[in-house]
Design a protein around this motif. Structure first.
Motif, mmCIF file in Angstrom:
data_model
loop_
_atom_site.group_PDB
_atom_site.id
_atom_site.type_symbol
_atom_site.label_atom_id
_atom_site.label_comp_id
_atom_site.label_asym_id
_atom_site.label_seq_id
_atom_site.Cartn_x
_atom_site.Cartn_y
_atom_site.Cartn_z
ATOM 1 N N ARG A 122 0.870 -1.157 0.000
ATOM 2 C CA ARG A 122 0.000 0.000 0.000
ATOM 3 C C ARG A 122 0.919 1.222 0.000
ATOM 4 N NH1 ARG A 122 0.570 2.702 4.617
ATOM 5 N NH2 ARG A 122 0.739 1.556 6.570
ATOM 6 N N PRO A 123 0.422 2.404 -0.262
ATOM 7 C CA PRO A 123 1.283 3.591 -0.225
ATOM 8 C C PRO A 123 1.898 3.798 1.163
ATOM 9 C CG PRO A 123 -0.746 4.064 -1.385
ATOM 10 C CD PRO A 123 -0.920 2.714 -0.754
ATOM 11 N N TYR A 124 3.187 4.069 1.166
ATOM 12 C CA TYR A 124 3.955 4.308 2.394
ATOM 13 C C TYR A 124 4.899 5.491 2.179
ATOM 14 C CZ TYR A 124 3.132 -0.059 5.012
ATOM 15 O OH TYR A 124 2.581 -1.076 5.746
ATOM 16 N N PRO A 125 5.261 6.181 3.264
ATOM 17 C CA PRO A 125 6.404 7.087 3.172
ATOM 18 C C PRO A 125 7.652 6.233 2.933
ATOM 19 C CG PRO A 125 5.102 7.549 5.144
ATOM 20 C CD PRO A 125 4.595 6.247 4.566
ATOM 21 N N LYS A 126 8.529 6.696 2.074
ATOM 22 C CA LYS A 126 9.719 5.931 1.679
ATOM 23 C C LYS A 126 10.510 5.436 2.883
ATOM 24 C CE LYS A 126 13.910 6.384 -1.073
ATOM 25 N NZ LYS A 126 14.668 7.248 -1.986
ATOM 26 N N GLU A 127 10.698 6.307 3.862
ATOM 27 C CA GLU A 127 11.548 5.955 5.005
ATOM 28 C C GLU A 127 10.985 4.811 5.853
ATOM 29 O OE1 GLU A 127 9.007 9.539 5.885
ATOM 30 O OE2 GLU A 127 10.453 9.058 4.322
ATOM 31 N N GLU A 128 9.702 4.516 5.740
ATOM 32 C CA GLU A 128 9.112 3.432 6.527
ATOM 33 C C GLU A 128 9.371 2.050 5.928
ATOM 34 O OE1 GLU A 128 5.043 3.762 7.857
ATOM 35 O OE2 GLU A 128 5.263 5.929 8.151
ATOM 36 N N VAL A 129 9.645 1.982 4.627
ATOM 37 C CA VAL A 129 9.766 0.661 3.991
ATOM 38 C C VAL A 129 11.038 0.467 3.173
ATOM 39 C CG1 VAL A 129 7.272 0.261 3.941
ATOM 40 C CG2 VAL A 129 8.379 1.417 2.019
ATOM 41 N N SER A 130 11.822 1.497 2.962
ATOM 42 C CA SER A 130 12.983 1.386 2.064
ATOM 43 C C SER A 130 13.979 0.328 2.530
ATOM 44 C CB SER A 130 13.672 2.738 1.893
ATOM 45 O OG SER A 130 14.136 3.220 3.133
ATOM 46 N N GLN A 131 14.099 0.108 3.835
ATOM 47 C CA GLN A 131 15.052 -0.881 4.322
ATOM 48 C C GLN A 131 14.723 -2.301 3.841
ATOM 49 O OE1 GLN A 131 14.960 -0.929 8.579
ATOM 50 N NE2 GLN A 131 12.733 -1.056 8.679
ATOM 51 N N TYR A 132 13.456 -2.571 3.557
ATOM 52 C CA TYR A 132 13.052 -3.905 3.105
ATOM 53 C C TYR A 132 13.182 -4.068 1.590
ATOM 54 C CZ TYR A 132 11.035 -3.554 7.716
ATOM 55 O OH TYR A 132 10.857 -3.346 9.061
ATOM 56 N N LEU A 133 13.362 -2.958 0.891
ATOM 57 C CA LEU A 133 13.368 -2.979 -0.573
ATOM 58 C C LEU A 133 14.712 -2.591 -1.188
ATOM 59 C CD1 LEU A 133 9.913 -1.217 -0.891
ATOM 60 C CD2 LEU A 133 10.382 -3.654 -1.220
ATOM 61 N N LYS A 134 15.687 -2.235 -0.363
ATOM 62 C CA LYS A 134 16.941 -1.686 -0.890
ATOM 63 C C LYS A 134 17.743 -2.665 -1.746
ATOM 64 C CE LYS A 134 19.286 -2.325 3.515
ATOM 65 N NZ LYS A 134 19.814 -1.613 4.661
ATOM 66 N N LYS A 135 17.520 -3.951 -1.599
ATOM 67 C CA LYS A 135 18.274 -4.912 -2.428
ATOM 68 C C LYS A 135 17.667 -5.114 -3.813
ATOM 69 C CE LYS A 135 16.333 -9.405 -1.190
ATOM 70 N NZ LYS A 135 16.652 -10.739 -0.653
ATOM 71 N N PHE A 136 16.498 -4.530 -4.046
ATOM 72 C CA PHE A 136 15.837 -4.694 -5.344
ATOM 73 C C PHE A 136 16.125 -3.502 -6.249
ATOM 74 C CE2 PHE A 136 13.418 -7.080 -2.219
ATOM 75 C CZ PHE A 136 13.324 -8.319 -2.828
ATOM 76 N N ARG A 137 16.442 -3.802 -7.525
ATOM 77 C CA ARG A 137 16.718 -2.753 -8.517
ATOM 78 C C ARG A 137 15.432 -2.338 -9.206
ATOM 79 N NH1 ARG A 137 20.986 -5.507 -12.413
ATOM 80 N NH2 ARG A 137 18.969 -5.904 -13.275
ATOM 81 N N LEU A 138 15.497 -1.188 -9.872
ATOM 82 C CA LEU A 138 14.377 -0.771 -10.690
ATOM 83 C C LEU A 138 14.156 -1.804 -11.793
ATOM 84 C CD1 LEU A 138 15.001 3.055 -11.150
ATOM 85 C CD2 LEU A 138 13.196 1.961 -9.797
ATOM 86 N N PHE A 139 12.908 -2.087 -12.093
ATOM 87 C CA PHE A 139 12.586 -3.060 -13.125
ATOM 88 C C PHE A 139 13.008 -2.522 -14.485
ATOM 89 C CE2 PHE A 139 10.110 -5.448 -16.146
ATOM 90 C CZ PHE A 139 10.079 -6.724 -15.600
ATOM 91 N N LYS A 140 13.697 -3.347 -15.261
ATOM 92 C CA LYS A 140 14.136 -2.953 -16.606
ATOM 93 C C LYS A 140 13.630 -3.958 -17.607
ATOM 94 C CE LYS A 140 18.355 -0.765 -15.076
ATOM 95 N NZ LYS A 140 19.776 -0.722 -15.126
#
Length: 140
Positions: A122-140
Motif C-alpha cells: 500500500r502507499p507508504y512514506p519511503k523511510e518506513e519501507v525502504s530498508q526492506y526494498l533496498k536490495k531490489f533494482r528498478l525493473f528494466k
C-alpha cells in the motif's frame, strides 16, 4: 470520462500550491524479472497486467488506511516505483519478510496456476519501507 478527471487534477494543483506540502507517499511494486526471460518469455503486456493487478489489489485491500486515502485524493501526485525480483522464491521471501514486519502488501497470485507474479505495498512514506526494498533494482 475525461471531463470527470479534469476537476480532480485542478483540485490537486490547488492543494499542491497551498503552501502546506503533503507527505510524499510511494506505492512500491515488485515484479518478477524471470517472467520476461526465457524459458517463460511473457510478453510485456502480460507483465504490465500483473503489476496493475497487484497495485490495484493493494489499494483496494488497504483502502481504509489513511495513507491510501491520501494517496488516492491526489491523483496528480501519485508515485509508484516498480522494482524487480529475480524469481518467485525471492518474491515469496519478500512477502514473508513484509508479513513478519507488519508491512501492508498484496502478493498477486496468477490463477489458475497459483503462481506468485508480483507484490505491491500500500502507499507508504519511503523511510518506513525502504530498508526492506533496498536490495531490489528498478525493473528494466
Amino acid at each position: 470520462m475525461h471531463r470527470a478527471v479534469g476537476p480532480v487534477f485542478r483540485s490537486v494543483r490547488k492543494m499542491a500550491t497551498s503552501g502546506a506540502e503533503p507527505q510524499v507517499l510511494i506505492q512500491y511494486v515488485v515484479l518478477r524479472k524471470d517472467l520476461s526471460q526465457a524459458p517463460l518469455s511473457w510478453p510485456a503486456g502480460a507483465l504490465v497486467a500483473q503489476a496493475c493487478h497487484a497495485a490495484t489489489a493493494a489499494l483496494h485491500v488497504h483502502r481504509e488506511h489513511p495513507h491510501t486515502a491520501a494517496y488516492l485524493q491526489e491523483l496528480g501526485r501519485m508515485r509508484k516505483v516498480v522494482l524487480e525480483a529475480s524469481d518467485e522464491t525471492v518474491l515469496r521471501e519478500l512477502a514473508q519478510t513484509l508479513h513478519q514486519r507488519d508491512i501492508d502488501h498484496v502478493l498477486w497470485l496468477e490463477q489458475p496456476e497459483n503462481v506468485a507474479t508480483c507484490l505491491a505495498l500500500r502507499p507508504y512514506p519511503k523511510e518506513e519501507v525502504s530498508q526492506y526494498l533496498k536490495k531490489f533494482r528498478l525493473f528494466k
